[in-house]
Design a protein around this motif. Sequence first.
Motif, short mmCIF file in Angstrom:
data_model
loop_
_atom_site.label_atom_id
_atom_site.label_comp_id
_atom_site.label_asym_id
_atom_site.label_seq_id
_atom_site.Cartn_x
_atom_site.Cartn_y
_atom_site.Cartn_z
N SER A 139 0.82 -1.20 0.00
CA SER A 139 0.00 0.00 0.00
C SER A 139 0.85 1.25 0.00
N LEU A 140 1.90 1.24 0.81
CA LEU A 140 2.74 2.43 0.96
C LEU A 140 3.40 2.83 -0.36
N ILE A 141 3.97 1.85 -1.09
CA ILE A 141 4.63 2.21 -2.34
C ILE A 141 3.63 2.48 -3.46
N ALA A 142 2.40 1.98 -3.30
CA ALA A 142 1.37 2.25 -4.31
C ALA A 142 0.88 3.68 -4.24
N VAL A 143 0.73 4.22 -3.01
CA VAL A 143 0.12 5.55 -2.86
C VAL A 143 1.12 6.66 -2.57
N ASN A 144 2.38 6.31 -2.32
CA ASN A 144 3.39 7.33 -2.02
C ASN A 144 4.54 7.17 -2.99
N ASN A 145 4.69 8.13 -3.90
CA ASN A 145 5.72 8.04 -4.94
C ASN A 145 7.12 8.34 -4.42
N PRO A 201 0.26 4.65 5.11
CA PRO A 201 -0.35 4.91 3.80
C PRO A 201 -1.55 5.85 3.84
N ILE A 202 -2.29 5.85 4.94
CA ILE A 202 -3.51 6.65 5.03
C ILE A 202 -3.26 8.13 4.78
N TYR A 203 -2.07 8.62 5.10
CA TYR A 203 -1.77 10.04 4.98
C TYR A 203 -1.25 10.41 3.59
N HIS A 204 -1.24 9.46 2.67
CA HIS A 204 -0.75 9.73 1.32
C HIS A 204 -1.82 9.46 0.26
N LEU A 205 -3.04 9.21 0.68
CA LEU A 205 -4.12 8.95 -0.26
C LEU A 205 -4.47 10.22 -1.04
N ASP A 206 -4.70 10.07 -2.34
CA ASP A 206 -5.18 11.19 -3.15
C ASP A 206 -5.86 10.65 -4.41
N GLU A 208 -4.98 10.57 -7.41
CA GLU A 208 -4.13 9.96 -8.42
C GLU A 208 -3.66 8.55 -8.06
N ASP A 209 -4.13 8.04 -6.93
CA ASP A 209 -3.72 6.70 -6.51
C ASP A 209 -4.22 5.64 -7.49
N PRO A 210 -3.46 4.57 -7.66
CA PRO A 210 -3.96 3.44 -8.46
C PRO A 210 -5.11 2.77 -7.73
N PRO A 211 -5.92 1.98 -8.41
CA PRO A 211 -7.02 1.27 -7.75
C PRO A 211 -6.50 0.34 -6.66
N LEU A 212 -7.32 0.20 -5.60
CA LEU A 212 -6.98 -0.66 -4.48
C LEU A 212 -8.07 -1.71 -4.28
N SER A 237 -13.02 9.09 0.42
CA SER A 237 -13.00 10.50 0.03
C SER A 237 -12.55 10.66 -1.42
N PHE A 238 -11.78 9.69 -1.90
CA PHE A 238 -11.25 9.74 -3.27
C PHE A 238 -11.86 8.67 -4.17
N GLU A 239 -12.37 7.60 -3.55
CA GLU A 239 -13.01 6.50 -4.29
C GLU A 239 -14.30 6.14 -3.55
N PRO A 240 -15.43 6.74 -3.97
CA PRO A 240 -16.70 6.54 -3.25
C PRO A 240 -17.15 5.09 -3.19
N ASN A 241 -16.75 4.28 -4.16
CA ASN A 241 -17.13 2.86 -4.19
C ASN A 241 -15.89 1.99 -4.17
N PRO A 242 -15.22 1.93 -3.04
CA PRO A 242 -13.97 1.16 -2.97
C PRO A 242 -14.20 -0.33 -3.18
N LYS A 243 -13.20 -0.98 -3.73
CA LYS A 243 -13.26 -2.44 -3.93
C LYS A 243 -12.83 -3.11 -2.63
N TYR A 244 -13.76 -3.85 -2.05
CA TYR A 244 -13.58 -4.35 -0.68
C TYR A 244 -14.12 -5.77 -0.58
N ILE A 245 -13.32 -6.67 -0.02
CA ILE A 245 -13.75 -8.04 0.23
C ILE A 245 -13.65 -8.30 1.73
N PHE A 246 -14.78 -8.55 2.35
CA PHE A 246 -14.81 -8.86 3.78
C PHE A 246 -15.13 -10.34 3.94
N GLN A 247 -14.26 -11.05 4.64
CA GLN A 247 -14.44 -12.48 4.86
C GLN A 247 -14.68 -12.71 6.36
N PRO A 248 -15.93 -12.77 6.77
CA PRO A 248 -16.28 -12.72 8.19
C PRO A 248 -15.70 -13.82 9.06
#
Length: 276
Positions: A139-145, A201-206, A208-212, A237-248
């Motif tokens: 995550s860190l290298i994906a969102v922080n150049n 990573p949370i403090y580098h979201l914007d 221009e981030d690639p999809p997560l 805040s940047f992706e209103p419909n995030p791709k998320y898989i929850f495995q309870p």
Amino acid sequence: MQKLTLIFLIVALSACSLKRVERFKDITYLTASDSLPEKKLNVFKPKKSKDAPVLLFIHGGSWDSGDKEIYNFLGTRFAKKGVVTVIMDYPLSPEYQVQSMALASAQAVNWMHESIEEYGGSKDRIFVSGHSAGGHLASLIAVNNKYFDQLGVSNPIQGAVLIDAAGLDMKWFLEQMNYEPGTSYNIPFTDSPEVWEETSPIYHLDVEDPPLLIMLGGRTLPGNTLTTERFMEAHKSFEPNPKYIFQPRKKHKGMIVQFIYTPNKVYREILKFMGE
């Protein structure tokens, strides 16, 4: 006789299956320097692959343990599904800290961008993934150049798959835990709140981030749940419909162990994400 026949069939099928994947072990992607040690990676490619999607997997282990060889099964299974897969080692704590681990991870991605076509992969279809601490680094290298800037190259990551990632908001987590200086997670992350923020990573979201693609187990570690929930809210805040898989029903280790089962539906979800 029937038992011997069954054993023969299993061995024969396994051999056929193995022939579908080519393996290249212990390739040096990081040469030793004053600040970083030599590190290597393994490549798993489908037979006759060309311009295939590429996935880098970064192992977990609380930033102080783990080994690429443990995850050869993952490389083999993704390669069978048409993905050129790279499994890397990286510098570990206490000798090295998180900034060095992230820089090494960026170097592995850069190696892929420069060399992966030799293994049938596309340098324009590079994805990163990781479990636990590896999910944090992915995550860190994906969102922080920053780490690619240090290498003097552009960030080529097209998407990241975070498998029960730890440390997505390490600043908040370490403030809550209030560890004694020089103990626990303060060792890889130092005692500096500035470093905690820089490596969260949370403090580098914007925008221009690639999809997560964010995966979380319902019975995982409490810290992972809390920091992932905080990360998800910020990501929205940047992706209103995030791709998320929850495995309870999945525990933290179960989130990666499930990949041993080749027909597992999470493979389909990840391949769909990479295809999109």
